[in-house]
Design a protein around this motif. Sequence first.
Motif, PDB file in Angstrom:
ATOM      1  N   GLN A 127     -31.759 -37.815  34.446  1.00 13.16           N
ATOM      2  CA  GLN A 127     -31.902 -37.581  35.881  1.00 13.16           C
ATOM      3  C   GLN A 127     -32.586 -38.765  36.566  1.00 13.16           C
ATOM      4  O   GLN A 127     -32.192 -39.185  37.655  1.00 13.16           O
ATOM      5  CB  GLN A 127     -32.707 -36.304  36.131  1.00 13.16           C
ATOM      6  CG  GLN A 127     -31.965 -35.047  35.758  1.00 13.16           C
ATOM      7  CD  GLN A 127     -32.826 -33.804  35.890  1.00 13.16           C
ATOM      8  OE1 GLN A 127     -34.055 -33.861  35.856  1.00 13.16           O
ATOM      9  NE2 GLN A 127     -32.171 -32.664  36.033  1.00 13.16           N
ATOM     10  N   ARG A 129     -30.057 -41.570  36.881  1.00  9.38           N
ATOM     11  CA  ARG A 129     -29.111 -41.304  37.976  1.00  9.38           C
ATOM     12  C   ARG A 129     -29.770 -41.546  39.333  1.00  9.38           C
ATOM     13  O   ARG A 129     -29.151 -42.082  40.250  1.00  9.38           O
ATOM     14  CB  ARG A 129     -28.572 -39.877  37.893  1.00  9.38           C
ATOM     15  CG  ARG A 129     -27.390 -39.764  36.931  1.00  9.38           C
ATOM     16  CD  ARG A 129     -26.763 -38.398  36.943  1.00  9.38           C
ATOM     17  NE  ARG A 129     -27.589 -37.357  36.346  1.00  9.38           N
ATOM     18  CZ  ARG A 129     -27.853 -37.241  35.040  1.00  9.38           C
ATOM     19  NH1 ARG A 129     -27.343 -38.109  34.182  1.00  9.38           N
ATOM     20  NH2 ARG A 129     -28.604 -36.265  34.599  1.00  9.38           N
ATOM     21  N   LEU A 130     -31.028 -41.171  39.464  1.00 12.91           N
ATOM     22  CA  LEU A 130     -31.754 -41.403  40.703  1.00 12.91           C
ATOM     23  C   LEU A 130     -31.864 -42.894  40.994  1.00 12.91           C
ATOM     24  O   LEU A 130     -31.592 -43.345  42.110  1.00 12.91           O
ATOM     25  CB  LEU A 130     -33.147 -40.766  40.627  1.00 12.91           C
ATOM     26  CG  LEU A 130     -34.044 -40.961  41.837  1.00 12.91           C
ATOM     27  CD1 LEU A 130     -33.457 -40.247  43.050  1.00 12.91           C
ATOM     28  CD2 LEU A 130     -35.441 -40.451  41.548  1.00 12.91           C
ATOM     29  N   SER A 175     -28.448 -44.308  41.945  1.00 10.66           N
ATOM     30  CA  SER A 175     -28.084 -43.907  43.301  1.00 10.66           C
ATOM     31  C   SER A 175     -28.854 -44.718  44.336  1.00 10.66           C
ATOM     32  O   SER A 175     -28.303 -45.121  45.356  1.00 10.66           O
ATOM     33  CB  SER A 175     -28.379 -42.423  43.529  1.00 10.66           C
ATOM     34  OG  SER A 175     -27.624 -41.624  42.676  1.00 10.66           O
ATOM     35  N   LEU A 205     -34.425 -40.647  50.131  1.00 12.01           N
ATOM     36  CA  LEU A 205     -34.634 -40.116  48.781  1.00 12.01           C
ATOM     37  C   LEU A 205     -34.089 -38.688  48.670  1.00 12.01           C
ATOM     38  O   LEU A 205     -33.493 -38.318  47.658  1.00 12.01           O
ATOM     39  CB  LEU A 205     -36.123 -40.144  48.433  1.00 12.01           C
ATOM     40  CG  LEU A 205     -36.519 -39.707  47.034  1.00 12.01           C
ATOM     41  CD1 LEU A 205     -35.851 -40.583  45.987  1.00 12.01           C
ATOM     42  CD2 LEU A 205     -38.020 -39.746  46.859  1.00 12.01           C
ATOM     43  N   LEU A 262     -30.418 -38.415  47.679  1.00  9.12           N
ATOM     44  CA  LEU A 262     -29.984 -38.878  46.359  1.00  9.12           C
ATOM     45  C   LEU A 262     -29.957 -37.709  45.391  1.00  9.12           C
ATOM     46  O   LEU A 262     -30.729 -36.766  45.497  1.00  9.12           O
ATOM     47  CB  LEU A 262     -30.930 -39.970  45.854  1.00  9.12           C
ATOM     48  CG  LEU A 262     -31.062 -41.203  46.754  1.00  9.12           C
ATOM     49  CD1 LEU A 262     -32.090 -42.152  46.188  1.00  9.12           C
ATOM     50  CD2 LEU A 262     -29.733 -41.891  46.950  1.00  9.12           C
ATOM     51  N   SER A 263     -29.058 -37.776  44.415  1.00  7.40           N
ATOM     52  CA  SER A 263     -28.885 -36.684  43.469  1.00  7.40           C
ATOM     53  C   SER A 263     -29.479 -37.016  42.109  1.00  7.40           C
ATOM     54  O   SER A 263     -29.420 -38.158  41.655  1.00  7.40           O
ATOM     55  CB  SER A 263     -27.398 -36.372  43.310  1.00  7.40           C
ATOM     56  OG  SER A 263     -27.237 -35.327  42.382  1.00  7.40           O
ATOM     57  N   LEU A 264     -30.020 -35.995  41.484  1.00 10.21           N
ATOM     58  CA  LEU A 264     -30.534 -36.133  40.125  1.00 10.21           C
ATOM     59  C   LEU A 264     -29.510 -35.693  39.091  1.00 10.21           C
ATOM     60  O   LEU A 264     -29.625 -36.050  37.926  1.00 10.21           O
ATOM     61  CB  LEU A 264     -31.802 -35.286  39.939  1.00 10.21           C
ATOM     62  CG  LEU A 264     -33.010 -35.653  40.783  1.00 10.21           C
ATOM     63  CD1 LEU A 264     -34.122 -34.633  40.578  1.00 10.21           C
ATOM     64  CD2 LEU A 264     -33.497 -37.039  40.448  1.00 10.21           C
TER      65      LEU A 264
END
Length: 169
Positions: A13, A16-17, A20, A29, A32-34
Amino acid sequence: LFDAATIERMLGQFERLLESAVAAPSRRLSELSLQDAAERTRLLSAWNPSPTPIEAGATVHALFERQARATPDAVAVVFEGASWTYRELDERASRLARRLHARGIGRGNLVALALDRSLELIASLLGILKSGAAYLPLDPGHPKDRLRFILEDAGASAIVTDGQRAAEL
């Protein structure tokens, strides 16, 4: 504190953060997706069953009463180590609803609710709904003058509170 699988998931996660954020540095923030697509699908579909349809016009207290009839001895609410069954919670809520009705309170009325978090708060909320009235939540921690202003402005028909706050309100 965490097992290996949890740490691996959290690391993914975090990666990915960061990816992104680098791909779209102007995004907030919160945008943005985890989760990746597979994890999002698992969270939304696999772990979250389809919603149970509720008939049109069903009320919260009617649905609660149905559950209380179906499972009267099951635990309905737990707070700080104490618990009430559906039967106990329903009986307490019904008792308050009857007291409100006896005072002429029902549909179209507004009842203020000034209680700390507790089992009694849940029973009172349900009782107000059972009476047909709407509830106005008041934070007992607010200054007395603020609470008085809210009560006067809203035109509450009654106040449900504990003994120590009754005189103040």
